[in-house]
Design a protein around this motif. Structure first.
Motif, mmCIF file in Angstrom:
data_model
loop_
_atom_site.group_PDB
_atom_site.id
_atom_site.type_symbol
_atom_site.label_atom_id
_atom_site.label_comp_id
_atom_site.label_asym_id
_atom_site.label_seq_id
_atom_site.Cartn_x
_atom_site.Cartn_y
_atom_site.Cartn_z
ATOM 1 N N SER A 1 -4.616 3.219 -0.890
ATOM 2 C CA SER A 1 -5.904 2.836 -0.319
ATOM 3 C C SER A 1 -6.717 4.047 0.125
ATOM 4 O O SER A 1 -7.946 3.962 0.242
ATOM 5 C CB SER A 1 -5.698 1.893 0.875
ATOM 6 O OG SER A 1 -4.906 2.526 1.871
ATOM 7 N N ASP A 2 -6.040 5.180 0.368
ATOM 8 C CA ASP A 2 -6.741 6.397 0.788
ATOM 9 C C ASP A 2 -7.046 7.325 -0.379
ATOM 10 O O ASP A 2 -7.655 8.381 -0.187
ATOM 11 C CB ASP A 2 -5.893 7.165 1.825
ATOM 12 C CG ASP A 2 -5.717 6.380 3.115
ATOM 13 O OD1 ASP A 2 -6.633 5.597 3.446
ATOM 14 O OD2 ASP A 2 -4.669 6.540 3.771
ATOM 15 N N THR A 3 -6.600 6.970 -1.555
ATOM 16 C CA THR A 3 -6.813 7.822 -2.733
ATOM 17 C C THR A 3 -8.151 7.468 -3.358
ATOM 18 O O THR A 3 -8.386 6.311 -3.718
ATOM 19 C CB THR A 3 -5.677 7.631 -3.751
ATOM 20 O OG1 THR A 3 -4.419 7.879 -3.108
ATOM 21 C CG2 THR A 3 -5.830 8.596 -4.908
ATOM 22 N N PRO A 4 -9.047 8.426 -3.508
ATOM 23 C CA PRO A 4 -10.407 8.097 -3.951
ATOM 24 C C PRO A 4 -10.492 7.731 -5.425
ATOM 25 O O PRO A 4 -9.707 8.205 -6.251
ATOM 26 C CB PRO A 4 -11.176 9.392 -3.671
ATOM 27 C CG PRO A 4 -10.142 10.471 -3.763
ATOM 28 C CD PRO A 4 -8.883 9.869 -3.232
ATOM 29 N N ASP B 1 0.827 -1.214 0.000
ATOM 30 C CA ASP B 1 0.000 0.000 0.000
ATOM 31 C C ASP B 1 0.861 1.264 0.000
ATOM 32 O O ASP B 1 0.790 2.096 0.907
ATOM 33 C CB ASP B 1 -0.937 0.004 1.215
ATOM 34 C CG ASP B 1 -2.018 1.078 1.108
ATOM 35 O OD1 ASP B 1 -2.280 1.543 -0.018
ATOM 36 O OD2 ASP B 1 -2.578 1.460 2.151
ATOM 37 N N CYS C 1 2.406 5.038 -1.115
ATOM 38 C CA CYS C 1 1.822 6.293 -1.583
ATOM 39 C C CYS C 1 2.100 6.400 -3.081
ATOM 40 O O CYS C 1 2.927 5.669 -3.630
ATOM 41 C CB CYS C 1 2.399 7.492 -0.838
ATOM 42 S SG CYS C 1 4.141 7.807 -1.186
ATOM 43 N N ARG D 1 -0.410 10.582 -0.518
ATOM 44 C CA ARG D 1 -1.438 9.693 0.035
ATOM 45 C C ARG D 1 -1.159 8.245 -0.328
ATOM 46 O O ARG D 1 -0.710 7.934 -1.430
ATOM 47 C CB ARG D 1 -2.813 10.063 -0.531
ATOM 48 C CG ARG D 1 -3.514 11.204 0.146
ATOM 49 C CD ARG D 1 -4.888 11.334 -0.491
ATOM 50 N NE ARG D 1 -5.628 12.466 0.029
ATOM 51 C CZ ARG D 1 -6.770 12.910 -0.493
ATOM 52 N NH1 ARG D 1 -7.277 12.303 -1.562
ATOM 53 N NH2 ARG D 1 -7.381 13.934 0.034
ATOM 54 N N ARG D 2 -1.494 7.353 0.611
ATOM 55 C CA ARG D 2 -1.424 5.935 0.291
ATOM 56 C C ARG D 2 -2.502 5.595 -0.731
ATOM 57 O O ARG D 2 -3.553 6.229 -0.784
ATOM 58 C CB ARG D 2 -1.593 5.085 1.553
ATOM 59 C CG ARG D 2 -0.408 5.216 2.514
ATOM 60 C CD ARG D 2 -0.418 4.106 3.548
ATOM 61 N NE ARG D 2 0.782 4.183 4.378
ATOM 62 C CZ ARG D 2 1.943 3.645 4.046
ATOM 63 N NH1 ARG D 2 2.053 2.985 2.895
ATOM 64 N NH2 ARG D 2 2.982 3.751 4.843
#
Length: 563
Positions: free
Chosen positions: A466-469, A338, A340, A463-464
């Motif tokens: 998994s946190d990127t929309p 995961d 960035c 951002r990782r």
């Protein structure tokens, strides 16, 4: 090799006639000579695919140009004739000799340009008519043995309005060749329209010289080094990227395709270019990292292989030639841990640079060396492609206004092919897809997710993943609010009670289908009741656990209802 008595004298070029240190031209044939050569590795693969699927239009390269102004048709015809004379590839055919395929270069011949009159069509329908004819032309197969593998049609729409349709087979051309063709056509047309001779110098070498040089070069230590790199790089890579599809993958696909497009605004496109510069990467690397991340999110895989076309013109001598030089690299991206986006981009940059250093190994030879399990259902090594093309100016014809027309011939070589065009007004993406796997709505949603992801990483590359929309604001609202409303009334009954009520209302309706077996509601209810009574006699009461271990079958449903 004995000459074909039905053809002019044939002469065979051999690897010994090329220089080991560079590409060396062989003296051109006499006027009536026919030269025979070995195939390049890329041509060899297309010949093989043609034998598997004869008459396919999958490898057609269709082009359409709209011309407005006083067109000099004889000058245009002469320009095409000169281009065919200059480039042996455009007068080459292919056939098998003693079990091996060879390319046969024929002497130059005049190009006769037939003008098809469409002036009778209503003005408001002419664009549709041109589009229809262009699609039909793009789907018309070539005969690799008989040829020619290059054809031209001119449609007259009005006194000073024409549409020019050019179709080439990929075995003698590629995307770079299209640019060569456009530039030479514009120069030659202008010269001939003014009554001047051709200003272009003759090519120093021809495509067949490259094919001979390639076969001479790719052997021994050079070949071993390239194979060792790619064997190590792709060791353990997944053979198929399992994306969620709308339809099951057919055992033998028909290669039908369509495309959806989306454009990025200049501001976002500029931020992506800036991100690439800050990280010491190229725009292509940024797009590859984003595309791989999207495919990973869709498939749940952390190991993604994407096809990347490269021009394959690593020597300056071949840059002005028309021919099949393009190669395809299998670029493998590691998305584990995961990371960035900035870290992912660094991984992609390193993997891409080393792949470019080893790009000489033809994809066809790589597939042969790795010998993956072959299947007609999918392409080997990768099923998804990414390409980036810079905007090419339209050819400039004296006294004419010319602009390209998009031609979709409805074919798809891969499951998904993302083609990015870097234009002054911003990036434009066209996602070609196999219609046997995906629906248009799915592909449009995927393009929307890609745009959302690119907007996010352009602003927050730290951002990782998994946190990127991926979801737009509208989609998030639909998922969180619209699909999550739980205020609806639900019946206060257990599932088996609801089923019994339905069986009472429609006892003869089919409730369950499993292969040839069909159970009505009444029959399924009776079977479940019999098993339930048996369980009671065995001491099963409320809150007593009953283990059920069955394959998906009618007995599984009966058991669950009975319990």
């Amino acid at each position: 090799m004995s000459p074909d008595p039905a053809m002019p004298e044939e002469r065979m070029r051999t690897p010994e006639q090329t220089s080991q240190s560079g590409l060396a031209p062989v003296p051109p044939p006499a006027e009536d000579d026919v030269f025979v050569f070995p195939l390049s590795f890329a041509q060899e693969r297309l010949w093989f695919l043609e034998q598997l699927e004869p008459g396919t239009a999958l490898y057609n390269i269709p082009l359409a140009t709209r011309l407005s102004g006083a067109l000099d048709v004889p000058a245009l015809e002469r320009a095409f004739g000169e281009i065919v004379r200059r480039h042996e590839a455009l007068r080459t055919t292919f056939r098998a000799v003693e079990g091996a395929a060879v390319q046969v270069v024929h002497p130059p011949r005049e190009v006769k340009l037939t003008v098809e009159d469409l002036t009778g069509a209503p003005p408001e329908e002419r664009d549709a008519v041109v589009g229809h004819i262009a699609r039909e032309e793009g789907l018309r197969p070539f005969d690799l043995v008989r040829g020619p593998l290059f054809r031209v049609r001119l449609l007259r729409l009005d006194r000073e309005e024409h549409a020019l349709l050019v179709t080439m087979h990929h075995i003698v051309s590629d995307g770079w060749s299209v640019g060569v063709l456009d530039r030479e056509l514009a120069v030659l047309y202008g010269a001939f329209a003014r009554g001047e001779p051709s200003p272009l110098p003759n090519p120093e070498i021809q495509y067949a010289d490259f094919a001979l040089w390639q076969r001479e070069r790719l052997r021994g230590e050079v070949l071993d080094r390239l194979i060792a790199y790619w064997r190590d790089r792709l060791a353990g890579a997944p053979t198929v990227l399992e994306l969620p599809v709308d339809h099951p993958r057919p055992a033998v696909p028909r290669r039908r395709g369509a495309a959806e497009a989306v454009a990025l605004d200049p501001e976002l496109s500029g931020r992506l270019r800036s991100l690439a510069r800050r990280e010491g990467a190229t725009l292509y690397m940024v797009l590859l990292a984003a595309w791989s991340a999207l495919l990973s999110r869709y498939s749940g895989e952390e190991d993604v292989v994407v096809g990347a076309p490269v021009a394959g013109r690593t020597r300056g001598e071949v840059e002005p030639l028309i021919g099949f030089f393009v190669n395809t690299l299998a670029l493998r991206t590691d998305l584990s841990g995961d990371p960035c986006f900035r870290e992912l981009l660094a991984r992609v940059r390193q993997a891409t640079l080393t792949a470019y250093e080893h790009q000489e190994l033809p994809f066809e030879r790589l597939v042969g060396e790795l010998a993956p399990e072959r299947s007609l259902a999918h392409t080997p090594l990768f099923q998804v492609l990414l390409s980036l093309q810079e905007e090419q100016p339209a050819p400039t014809f004296p006294g004419l206004r010319a602009w390209p027309l998009e031609v979709e011939h409805g074919m798809a070589k891969f499951d998904l092919s993302l083609r990015a065009a870097d234009r002054a007004e911003g990036l434009r993406f066209s996602l070609q897809y196999a219609t046997e796997l995906f629906e248009g709505a799915t592909v449009r949603r995927m393009l929307g997710h890609l745009r959302t992801f690119l907007e996010a990483v352009a602003t927050h590359p730290e951002r990782r993943l998994s946190d990127t929309p991926l979801l737009s604001e509208a989609e998030r609202g639909q998922v969180i609010e619209e699909w999550n409303r739980t205020g609806a009334e639900h019946p206060h009954a257990l599932v088996h009670e609801l089923f019994s009520e339905q069986a009472g209302r429609t006892p003869d309706a089919v409730a369950l289908v499993s292969g040839p077996e069909r159970l009505t509601y009444a029959r399924l209810e009776r079977r479940a009741n019999r098993l339930a009574h048996l369980l009671r006699r065995r001491g099963v009461a409320p809150e007593v656990r009953v283990g059920v271990c069955l394959e998906r079958s009618p007995d599984l449903i009966v058991s669950l209802l009975a319990v």
